[in-house]
Design a protein around this motif. Structure first.
Motif, PDB file in Angstrom:
ATOM      1  N   ALA A  70       0.832  -1.222   0.000  1.00 60.50           N
ATOM      2  CA  ALA A  70       0.000   0.000   0.000  1.00 60.50           C
ATOM      3  C   ALA A  70       0.857   1.258   0.000  1.00 60.50           C
ATOM      4  O   ALA A  70       0.363   2.345  -0.282  1.00 60.50           O
ATOM      5  CB  ALA A  70      -0.918  -0.004   1.224  1.00 60.50           C
ATOM      6  N   GLY A  71       2.135   1.110   0.376  1.00 61.16           N
ATOM      7  CA  GLY A  71       3.018   2.281   0.326  1.00 61.16           C
ATOM      8  C   GLY A  71       3.665   2.649   1.644  1.00 61.16           C
ATOM      9  O   GLY A  71       4.279   3.719   1.756  1.00 61.16           O
ATOM     10  N   ILE A  72       3.528   1.812   2.673  1.00 60.82           N
ATOM     11  CA  ILE A  72       4.284   2.091   3.910  1.00 60.82           C
ATOM     12  C   ILE A  72       5.751   1.791   3.599  1.00 60.82           C
ATOM     13  O   ILE A  72       6.094   0.708   3.122  1.00 60.82           O
ATOM     14  CB  ILE A  72       3.789   1.220   5.092  1.00 60.82           C
ATOM     15  CG1 ILE A  72       2.306   1.455   5.379  1.00 60.82           C
ATOM     16  CG2 ILE A  72       4.653   1.505   6.334  1.00 60.82           C
ATOM     17  CD1 ILE A  72       1.917   2.858   5.777  1.00 60.82           C
ATOM     18  N   ASP A  73       6.587   2.790   3.864  1.00 58.91           N
ATOM     19  CA  ASP A  73       7.989   2.706   3.464  1.00 58.91           C
ATOM     20  C   ASP A  73       8.842   2.508   4.720  1.00 58.91           C
ATOM     21  O   ASP A  73       8.935   3.422   5.554  1.00 58.91           O
ATOM     22  CB  ASP A  73       8.336   4.029   2.746  1.00 58.91           C
ATOM     23  CG  ASP A  73       9.810   4.126   2.416  1.00 58.91           C
ATOM     24  OD1 ASP A  73      10.582   3.228   2.786  1.00 58.91           O
ATOM     25  OD2 ASP A  73      10.178   5.138   1.775  1.00 58.91           O
ATOM     26  N   PRO A  74       9.450   1.325   4.888  1.00 58.43           N
ATOM     27  CA  PRO A  74      10.180   1.066   6.133  1.00 58.43           C
ATOM     28  C   PRO A  74      11.397   1.960   6.328  1.00 58.43           C
ATOM     29  O   PRO A  74      11.931   2.024   7.432  1.00 58.43           O
ATOM     30  CB  PRO A  74      10.588  -0.412   6.025  1.00 58.43           C
ATOM     31  CG  PRO A  74      10.319  -0.819   4.632  1.00 58.43           C
ATOM     32  CD  PRO A  74       9.443   0.190   3.972  1.00 58.43           C
ATOM     33  N   SER A  75      11.813   2.682   5.277  1.00 65.36           N
ATOM     34  CA  SER A  75      12.925   3.610   5.510  1.00 65.36           C
ATOM     35  C   SER A  75      12.410   4.933   6.090  1.00 65.36           C
ATOM     36  O   SER A  75      13.165   5.735   6.599  1.00 65.36           O
ATOM     37  CB  SER A  75      13.713   3.855   4.214  1.00 65.36           C
ATOM     38  OG  SER A  75      12.932   4.625   3.332  1.00 65.36           O
ATOM     39  N   ARG A  76      11.095   5.154   6.020  1.00 67.76           N
ATOM     40  CA  ARG A  76      10.531   6.390   6.592  1.00 67.76           C
ATOM     41  C   ARG A  76       9.670   6.117   7.821  1.00 67.76           C
ATOM     42  O   ARG A  76       9.424   7.017   8.613  1.00 67.76           O
ATOM     43  CB  ARG A  76       9.683   7.105   5.526  1.00 67.76           C
ATOM     44  CG  ARG A  76      10.535   7.727   4.422  1.00 67.76           C
ATOM     45  CD  ARG A  76       9.704   8.626   3.532  1.00 67.76           C
ATOM     46  NE  ARG A  76       8.803   7.869   2.686  1.00 67.76           N
ATOM     47  CZ  ARG A  76       7.759   8.391   2.055  1.00 67.76           C
ATOM     48  NH1 ARG A  76       7.472   9.668   2.197  1.00 67.76           N
ATOM     49  NH2 ARG A  76       6.991   7.645   1.287  1.00 67.76           N
ATOM     50  N   SER A  77       9.146   4.882   7.928  1.00 65.11           N
ATOM     51  CA  SER A  77       8.257   4.556   9.050  1.00 65.11           C
ATOM     52  C   SER A  77       8.802   3.358   9.802  1.00 65.11           C
ATOM     53  O   SER A  77       9.501   2.527   9.228  1.00 65.11           O
ATOM     54  CB  SER A  77       6.864   4.176   8.523  1.00 65.11           C
ATOM     55  OG  SER A  77       6.270   5.283   7.932  1.00 65.11           O
ATOM     56  N   THR A  78       8.450   3.261  11.067  1.00 64.99           N
ATOM     57  CA  THR A  78       8.846   2.104  11.875  1.00 64.99           C
ATOM     58  C   THR A  78       7.691   1.104  11.831  1.00 64.99           C
ATOM     59  O   THR A  78       6.614   1.376  12.352  1.00 64.99           O
ATOM     60  CB  THR A  78       9.145   2.560  13.314  1.00 64.99           C
ATOM     61  OG1 THR A  78      10.159   3.577  13.240  1.00 64.99           O
ATOM     62  CG2 THR A  78       9.640   1.422  14.177  1.00 64.99           C
ATOM     63  N   LEU A  79       7.934  -0.011  11.161  1.00 66.08           N
ATOM     64  CA  LEU A  79       6.880  -0.992  10.882  1.00 66.08           C
ATOM     65  C   LEU A  79       7.260  -2.308  11.542  1.00 66.08           C
ATOM     66  O   LEU A  79       8.346  -2.844  11.287  1.00 66.08           O
ATOM     67  CB  LEU A  79       6.781  -1.144   9.347  1.00 66.08           C
ATOM     68  CG  LEU A  79       5.781  -2.120   8.773  1.00 66.08           C
ATOM     69  CD1 LEU A  79       4.354  -1.737   9.161  1.00 66.08           C
ATOM     70  CD2 LEU A  79       5.897  -2.136   7.233  1.00 66.08           C
ATOM     71  N   PHE A  80       6.405  -2.838  12.400  1.00 61.06           N
ATOM     72  CA  PHE A  80       6.772  -4.035  13.165  1.00 61.06           C
ATOM     73  C   PHE A  80       5.512  -4.712  13.705  1.00 61.06           C
ATOM     74  O   PHE A  80       4.407  -4.182  13.584  1.00 61.06           O
ATOM     75  CB  PHE A  80       7.699  -3.647  14.335  1.00 61.06           C
ATOM     76  CG  PHE A  80       7.074  -2.699  15.337  1.00 61.06           C
ATOM     77  CD1 PHE A  80       6.869  -1.363  15.020  1.00 61.06           C
ATOM     78  CD2 PHE A  80       6.664  -3.149  16.574  1.00 61.06           C
ATOM     79  CE1 PHE A  80       6.270  -0.488  15.931  1.00 61.06           C
ATOM     80  CE2 PHE A  80       6.061  -2.285  17.496  1.00 61.06           C
ATOM     81  CZ  PHE A  80       5.871  -0.949  17.164  1.00 61.06           C
ATOM     82  N   ALA A  81       5.719  -5.912  14.303  1.00 58.68           N
ATOM     83  CA  ALA A  81       4.598  -6.622  14.939  1.00 58.68           C
ATOM     84  C   ALA A  81       4.662  -6.392  16.454  1.00 58.68           C
ATOM     85  O   ALA A  81       5.739  -6.397  17.052  1.00 58.68           O
ATOM     86  CB  ALA A  81       4.665  -8.109  14.621  1.00 58.68           C
ATOM     87  N   GLN A  82       3.505  -6.214  17.030  1.00 61.66           N
ATOM     88  CA  GLN A  82       3.390  -5.894  18.471  1.00 61.66           C
ATOM     89  C   GLN A  82       4.111  -6.917  19.353  1.00 61.66           C
ATOM     90  O   GLN A  82       4.806  -6.555  20.300  1.00 61.66           O
ATOM     91  CB  GLN A  82       1.898  -5.886  18.790  1.00 61.66           C
ATOM     92  CG  GLN A  82       1.474  -5.436  20.137  1.00 61.66           C
ATOM     93  CD  GLN A  82      -0.042  -5.603  20.257  1.00 61.66           C
ATOM     94  OE1 GLN A  82      -0.652  -6.473  19.626  1.00 61.66           O
ATOM     95  NE2 GLN A  82      -0.660  -4.747  21.038  1.00 61.66           N
TER      96      GLN A  82
END
Ligand code: AQP
Length: 344
Positions: A70-82
């Motif tokens: 969808a466009g979440i960019d891991p170089s700009r956002s912190t994306l992880f599982a709880q």
């Protein structure tokens, strides 16, 4: 000054256009200079209702692949599982102990989900909003982009933060809900009295983000409308309102322009047009998802990196909270202890 943004999504079923229009598309747009975004796949929330155990990890990876597509960019956002950052559950416990029981009993989502679960209602389902408060407060988020259904939980997170600050001293930022009206409440196609939901039964209920175009068209053709054959944004006619709202959210056109476009045309034409814009809007996401889904090792690596970025922030908050509550003796360095135990 940077704005800290936090939001989460449960891997509790197939993601649908309600999740996308109410939340995920805003997450993508919020990745701008000046914003520090944390996006979390909240798998510990998903297990507050029964999940197929062998599928949860696969679903967590699938949500990750969809968010990237969808466009979440891991170089700009912190994306992880709880579940990768155990401080979420630690803070949730600390907050459970200052949250009045009565506040949780009033949550409408608990009332709805517990009615559906009957005797299987767990303590986890009851305490769900406290875990959600912990997710947000752990990162001291300023803003939380959510759909309308999560607004009550967010109010509760603010109340819990304010109560903690009152009892133990100024610690938490009070998070602001960020609800964008267009697409904030997408309803079920089969029953527009209810919101579109991952866990609702019925093949005609939701448009899932990975549905092939022919399935999307078929579901829209069968959507519940009414007998008036008049396409207007009228909340008292929720089936037609919902189709128009989906069209509005995907195209960004004004309500006047949309009503003019469909004036005098039958619902068949409205349904075809809504299906067309939905298919086109989701096409790039579907295509990119297929590429991400082929590489689970890459997905795991992205989530691990995200968790590593989140962890120190989460640890700092929990230490401050324990300090204020005067909980604990000398901190144990877990890594060090594990190394020592291995050595003997
Ligand atoms: N129907 C909806 N319209 C607009 N926004 C919606 N959201 C959910 N349903 C709609 C928003 O999607 C984000 C992620 O939701 P979630 O995974 O935290 O769980 P939920 O809100 O409980 O959504 P579901 O799809 O109904 O899941 P289940 O069935 O598992 O409970 C949130 O920002 C939510 O507002």
């Amino acid at each position: 000054m940077t704005t800290r943004i936090f939001s989460g999504i449960q891997p509790s079923g197939d993601l649908h256009i309600g999740n996308y229009l109410g939340a995920v598309r805003h997450w993508v747009a919020l990745q701008q200079p000046g914003a520090e975004c944390f996006y979390c796949i909240v798998d510990l929330h998903a297990i507050t209702v029964p999940q197929e155990p062998a599928r949860l990890r696969a679903r967590t990876r699938e949500v990750l692949a969809i968010l990237l597509a969808a466009g979440i960019d891991p170089s700009r956002s912190t994306l992880f599982a709880q579940s990768q950052v155990p401080r979420h559950t630690e803070l949730a416990w600390l907050l459970n102990c200052i949250t009045p029981y009565g506040w949780l009993g009033r949550m409408t989502q608990f009332k709805g989900k517990s009615a559906a679960q009957r005797e299987q209602v767990t303590a986890g389902l009851f305490a769900y909003p406290v875990l959600m408060a912990a997710d947000i407060l752990l990162y001291r988020a300023d803003q939380v982009p959510v759909g309308e259904d999560q607004q009550q939980h967010l109010e509760l997170a603010r109340d819990i933060a304010a109560r903690f600050n009152r009892l133990h001293g100024e610690t938490f930022t009070l998070p602001e809900p960020r609800v964008t009206p267009a697409g904030a409440r997408i309803r079920g196609l089969d029953d527009p009295a209810k919101k579109m939901s991952k866990s609702a039964a019925g093949s005609g209920h939701a448009i899932n983000l990975l549905d092939p175009p022919e399935v999307i068209r078929r579901k829209f053709q069968r959507a519940t409308t009414d007998s008036l054959a008049d396409a207007r944004f009228d909340e008292r006619r929720p089936g037609v309102f919902n189709l128009l709202a989906i069209y509005e959210a995907f195209t960004g056109e004004s309500r006047e322009a949309i009503e003019a476009r469909f004036a005098g045309k039958g619902y068949g034409e409205l349904k075809r047009a809504v299906a067309d814009v939905t298919v086109e809007a989701l096409r790039p996401l579907r295509e990119r998802h297929a590429t991400y889904a082929q590489d689970p090792a890459q997905l795991d690596a992205i989530a691990r990196l995200g968790a590593e970025k989140a962890l120190p922030i989460a640890e700092a908050t929990v230490s401050a909270v324990k300090e204020r509550m005067d909980v604990g003796l000398a901190a144990v360095n877990t890594d060090e202890r594990v190394r020592r135990n291995r050595a003997v």
